[in-house]
Design a protein around this motif. Structure first.
Motif, mmCIF file in Angstrom:
data_model
loop_
_atom_site.group_PDB
_atom_site.id
_atom_site.type_symbol
_atom_site.label_atom_id
_atom_site.label_comp_id
_atom_site.label_asym_id
_atom_site.label_seq_id
_atom_site.Cartn_x
_atom_site.Cartn_y
_atom_site.Cartn_z
ATOM 1 N N SER A 325 0.852 -1.179 0.000
ATOM 2 C CA SER A 325 0.000 0.000 0.000
ATOM 3 C C SER A 325 0.890 1.231 0.000
ATOM 4 O O SER A 325 1.984 1.228 0.570
ATOM 5 N N ILE A 326 0.432 2.296 -0.666
ATOM 6 C CA ILE A 326 1.207 3.537 -0.717
ATOM 7 C C ILE A 326 0.300 4.714 -0.399
ATOM 8 O O ILE A 326 -0.916 4.667 -0.605
ATOM 9 N N ARG A 327 0.921 5.784 0.099
ATOM 10 C CA ARG A 327 0.185 7.019 0.344
ATOM 11 C C ARG A 327 1.127 8.204 0.250
ATOM 12 O O ARG A 327 2.154 8.249 0.942
ATOM 13 N N PHE A 328 0.807 9.139 -0.637
ATOM 14 C CA PHE A 328 1.496 10.427 -0.698
ATOM 15 C C PHE A 328 0.665 11.458 0.047
ATOM 16 O O PHE A 328 -0.561 11.526 -0.115
ATOM 17 N N LYS A 331 4.445 16.469 2.762
ATOM 18 C CA LYS A 331 5.629 16.216 3.570
ATOM 19 C C LYS A 331 5.874 14.749 3.897
ATOM 20 O O LYS A 331 6.773 14.447 4.684
ATOM 21 N N SER A 332 5.123 13.816 3.296
ATOM 22 C CA SER A 332 5.372 12.415 3.646
ATOM 23 C C SER A 332 4.960 11.470 2.536
ATOM 24 O O SER A 332 4.025 11.728 1.777
ATOM 25 N N PHE A 333 5.696 10.378 2.445
ATOM 26 C CA PHE A 333 5.323 9.226 1.636
ATOM 27 C C PHE A 333 5.407 8.011 2.539
ATOM 28 O O PHE A 333 6.391 7.838 3.278
ATOM 29 N N THR A 334 4.373 7.186 2.521
ATOM 30 C CA THR A 334 4.388 5.977 3.330
ATOM 31 C C THR A 334 4.170 4.765 2.443
ATOM 32 O O THR A 334 3.351 4.779 1.511
ATOM 33 N N PRO A 465 -9.635 3.237 -11.242
ATOM 34 C CA PRO A 465 -10.737 3.864 -10.496
ATOM 35 C C PRO A 465 -10.833 3.388 -9.050
ATOM 36 O O PRO A 465 -11.826 2.816 -8.611
ATOM 37 N N PHE A 466 -9.774 3.649 -8.292
ATOM 38 C CA PHE A 466 -9.723 3.223 -6.905
ATOM 39 C C PHE A 466 -9.656 4.448 -5.997
ATOM 40 O O PHE A 466 -9.173 5.507 -6.402
ATOM 41 N N THR A 467 -10.090 4.286 -4.787
ATOM 42 C CA THR A 467 -10.168 5.425 -3.868
ATOM 43 C C THR A 467 -8.839 5.730 -3.197
ATOM 44 O O THR A 467 -8.692 6.789 -2.586
ATOM 45 N N GLU A 468 -7.878 4.823 -3.313
ATOM 46 C CA GLU A 468 -6.588 5.074 -2.662
ATOM 47 C C GLU A 468 -5.472 4.422 -3.476
ATOM 48 O O GLU A 468 -5.700 3.490 -4.256
ATOM 49 N N GLY A 469 -4.269 4.960 -3.301
ATOM 50 C CA GLY A 469 -3.091 4.355 -3.898
ATOM 51 C C GLY A 469 -2.832 4.691 -5.347
ATOM 52 O O GLY A 469 -1.975 4.069 -5.972
ATOM 53 N N VAL A 470 -3.525 5.692 -5.912
ATOM 54 C CA VAL A 470 -3.326 6.086 -7.309
ATOM 55 C C VAL A 470 -2.957 7.565 -7.345
ATOM 56 O O VAL A 470 -3.717 8.408 -6.853
ATOM 57 N N PRO A 504 1.674 16.985 -1.861
ATOM 58 C CA PRO A 504 2.964 16.289 -1.889
ATOM 59 C C PRO A 504 3.903 16.917 -2.917
ATOM 60 O O PRO A 504 3.503 17.248 -4.034
ATOM 61 N N LEU A 505 5.154 17.069 -2.529
ATOM 62 C CA LEU A 505 6.191 17.654 -3.374
ATOM 63 C C LEU A 505 7.321 16.645 -3.535
ATOM 64 O O LEU A 505 7.836 16.112 -2.545
ATOM 65 N N PHE A 506 7.677 16.372 -4.774
ATOM 66 C CA PHE A 506 8.821 15.505 -5.074
ATOM 67 C C PHE A 506 9.688 16.212 -6.093
ATOM 68 O O PHE A 506 9.193 16.664 -7.135
#
Length: 804
Positions: A325-328, A331-334, A465-470, A504-506
């Protein structure tokens, strides 16, 4: 070889007991003979026995489809193929023009399926495909696959002729669109990725790109509720019925671990699919105590999906998959719920001489080097890479930004339409790779209109078309989920360190232009006395110790400064030197050169990883002396290490034992360098001993080079031994009697080859910084080849390479 999904996601099975198609591969019989297929689907390599010609005509003529009627000087070639061997540096641009590829082949008279299709991994960039004189399809775009269905046109049991007309000339409607002479990379030409013949039942799993359905085609995998205790896999299978009557089918999915043990299974209810229609079968699999995918532990499962009709398997695909699982966030990426700093680089896919036409093993070796250099992230600048490269990222544990073709060009409505189609095709092809965490649905450094950016961002989320991770991303702070500017898009001293938006900034590029343009950040005083050539990060490996030290310092300073702001990570510019359309010289800001030989900066980044080794051994304790230790060397010796302390010794006597540097150019680094001052030069051996928790963990040596004595030969393995139809870098080191490479040697070295294969490139070739490089293309068979390297006044070297 590892289990690598094909572009079509079919399983490539051994030739024994399966369909043999004349003229398709070495396991095929002679023309006119073919075995009856025993199983479907079948995917047959379609890379051998092609013919090629360029610069003879601009149109396909009838005699192109005859073996005897054509007077064109057809050359026998295999795929991948580049239209012209290109010099490494030249005032002449890469070749552009019209080229033709053709192949004669047979399909068994019994009929295979009845669906027959040919899939091209990529063709640069406008492809017109003909079969037996009939034009079937035009494809625009040079970086993504396309499939040609020949079921109705192919002549079963007879010889067929396939002709592909390619045009790689400038086109303002085909992304990247910008004319080559103004482009910051080369796009080369040819059928430069593998091709495959696909034989399936009329009822089959649709190809994700060919189907051209939003969030459809092929297999679509998505994970929810991911934890070390459990995870849920949602899997959608898109079935296509090309038969003239309705078909009833079930889908059976089995998830296997790396030991081929079943961990989950699901079988759908029977579904009826109308003629010419499709159906999407959705399944849910629960996984208990999953092994989670991460850069340190890139664990891959295998999803095997079978289509059953009346209980019989009629189609089958499999893909590797990682549970994560990922989340931006600002200030954070998990990753899997744990914070992770993205430490990345940019990569162009070109090789010297061959351009884009390289083997899957070569793609893997590039990924291996990126991982070995200490990075956990790679941006695919500025176009989608080979799927073989993405599969390597999955296997090795590299997070990826997949990028649509584009650079400093925003074209008309037709260009924009084609660009949006590229974005969708990229997502459809690559959506199941666990390594991909960002979708660059933006044209890099291009002044895009807001409606285009809105549509590009929307395309990513419609396809996934997902609610998270895209997460979509773009270089302009509009529309996209993640903002990915280059550091140089703002000025010193703050750059983007004061970015305050809740987004999120990269930092997708840094370390090159700031110094090339004399924008030297915090280090103005130290840079003030340098010549222009010594200030820049663009340093060839042969420009010497001071140049390589400067480049590494530039990257260090910029990387360190990037920690002062809210960025969740950064990607330096760049991994490998490369060629450009707008300049005759090599763009040399790579941390390795165009031949993949490391510079000092490579080891700076390597020291930022670890010191606890991950699953593949990357990140172990390291130490490296960034100094050649010869009379002209600096007495200030920089050592890179990921350990607590380093002791530097000269000829067995301690110079000092130190903790890492505490300068303002290293105060945010995971592992700052160690800078030693040696009172006076003395020839001999510098030895660095790195300590972790008070115990010796790694050592490195530098010996003062003596007179050139002999050559040493080696080839670049980088996690892959030599394979059939492979592309290998072979290096001849100019060394002294003790085996020390002479960093100033520029001897002319001649290479010779015995055995099946081909040497590609300049020969003889002048050594750069003591190393001469040639490319070896291996043959079709599993055997051995023998190489010899000679140079005036030096003892020659030999090398046997076993081809597996």
């Amino acid at each position: 070889m590892p289990a690598t999904p094909l572009l079509s996601r079919f399983v490539l099975r051994p030739c024994s007991g399966l369909l043999l198609v004349a003229g398709l591969s070495q396991c095929a019989g002679s023309a006119g003979t073919a075995a009856k297929p025993e199983a479907l689907p079948a995917v047959v390599a379609f890379n051998q026995d092609w013919q090629f010609v360029r610069d003879v005509d601009t149109t396909v003529t009838a005699n192109y489809f005859s073996k005897t009627g054509s007077t064109a000087p057809w050359a026998a070639i295999s795929l991948p193929h580049t239209p012209r061997i290109e010099p490494v540096t030249t005032e002449q641009q890469q070749w552009q023009g019209i080229s033709f590829y053709r192949k004669f082949f047979r399909v068994p008279a019994a009929g295979p399926g009845p669906r027959v299709a040919i899939e091209f991994g990529a063709a640069m960039h406008t492809a017109d495909v003909y079969l037996n004189g009939q034009k079937l399809q035009r494809h625009l775009g040079g970086y993504l696959p396309f499939t040609v269905d020949i079921s109705r046109q192919v002549k079963y049991g007879e010889e067929n002729c396939l002709v592909v007309r390619l045009n790689n000339q400038d086109s303002p409607v085909v992304p990247p669109g910008k004319p080559l002479k103004g482009l910051d990379f080369n796009f080369y030409g040819g059928l430069y990725r593998p091709a495959r013949l696909i034989l399936t039942d009329a009822l089959h799993i649709a190809n994700a790109v060919q189907a051209n359905r939003v969030a459809g085609g092929g297999l679509l995998l998505h994970y929810e509720n991911v934890s070390p205790q459990a995870a849920t896999l949602h899997l959608q299978t898109d079935l296509q019925n090309d038969a003239s009557q309705a078909q009833t089918a079930q889908v059976r999915t089995v998830l296997l671990n790396e030991k081929d043990q079943e961990v989950a299974r699901a079988t759908s209810e029977a579904a009826s699919i109308a003629p010419g229609a499709f159906a999407q079968v959705k399944q849910q699999l629960s996984i208990a105590q999953p092994q989670l995918w991460s850069p340190d532990q890139p664990y891959l499962y295998r999803a095997v999906v079978e289509v059953l009709r009346d209980g019989k398997v009629i189609d089958r695909q499999e893909t590797t998959t990682g549970v994560r699982s990922i989340r931006f966030a600002a200030k954070s990426f998990t990753l899997n719920g744990q914070p992770l700093r993205l430490r990345g680089t940019n990569r162009h896919q070109e090789y010297p001489y061959l351009g884009y036409a390289i083997s899957d093993n070569a793609q893997y070796r590039d990924a291996w080097k990126i991982k070995d250099a200490g990075f956990n992230f790679v941006r695919c600048s500025h176009y989608p890479p080979s799927e073989a490269f993405l599969q390597a990222c999955d296997e090795l544990g590299l997070l990826v930004m997949d990028s649509t073709p584009g650079w400093q060009f925003f074209g008309n409505a037709e260009f924009q339409k084609n660009s949006l189609q590229d974005i969708r095709a990229m997502v459809r092809r690559d959506r199941n790779h666990p390594s991909i965490v960002l979708w660059e649905a933006a044209l890099n450094e291009s002044d895009m209109a807001k409606p285009f950016m809105d549509a590009a961002h929307k395309a990513v989320h419609e396809e996934l078309p997902f609610t998270e991770g895209v997460y979509s991303c773009g270089w302009l702070d509009y529309a996209y989920d993640v903002f990915i500017p280059a550091r140089q898009h703002l000025k010193a001293p703050d750059y983007f360190n004061k970015y305050a938006k809740d987004k999120p900034l990269f930092l997708c590029e840094y370390g090159d232009w700031e110094y090339y343009a004399h924008n030297a950040g915090f280090n103005q005083t130290a840079f003030s006395g340098l010549k222009e050539s010594e200030r820049t990060s663009r340093q060839l490996r042969g420009q010497g110790e001071r140049a390589l030290t400067q480049q590494a310092l530039n990257f260090q300073e910029a990387h360190n400064d990037n920690f002062r702001g809210p960025a969740v990570g950064d990607a330096n510019w760049l991994m490998f030197d490369y060629k450009r359309g707008y300049a005759p010289d090599i763009e040399s800001s790579g941390v390795a050169d165009i031949f993949r030989l490391p510079k000092f900066a490579y080891y700076f980044y390597q020291s930022q990883n670890g010191p606890v080794a991950g699953r593949n051994g990357f990140g172990q304790p390291v130490v490296y002396i960034a100094n050649f230790w010869q009379p002209t060397s600096a007495k200030q010796v920089v050592v890179y290490s990921n350990c607590d302390e380093v002791e530097l010794q000269l000829n067995g006597k301690a110079v000092a034992r130190q903790r890492p540097d505490a300068s303002k150019f290293a105060d945010r680094l995971a592992h700052a360098p160690f800078t030693f001052t040696v009172p006076a030069f003395a020839p001999g051996t510098l030895r660095a001993v790195a300590y972790r928790n008070g115990k010796s963990a790694a050592t490195a040596e530098r010996r003062t080079p003596g007179a050139a004595h002999h050559l040493q030969l080696r080839y670049d393995r980088s996690g892959r031994d030599a394979g059939r139809q492979d592309v290998l870098f072979v290096y001849a080191d100019v060394v002294d009697a003790a085996g020390t490479v002479l960093p100033d040697a520029t001897n002319n070295v001649r290479f010779a080859l015995k055995g099946a294969g081909e040497l590609v490139g300049e020969n003889p070739v002048r050594a750069e910084a003591g190393i001469a490089t040639v490319l070896l293309k291996t043959g079709q068979n599993q055997e051995s080849v023998q190489l010899t390297a000679t140079a005036d006044g030096l003892a020659e070297a030999g090398l046997k390479i076993d081809i597996r």
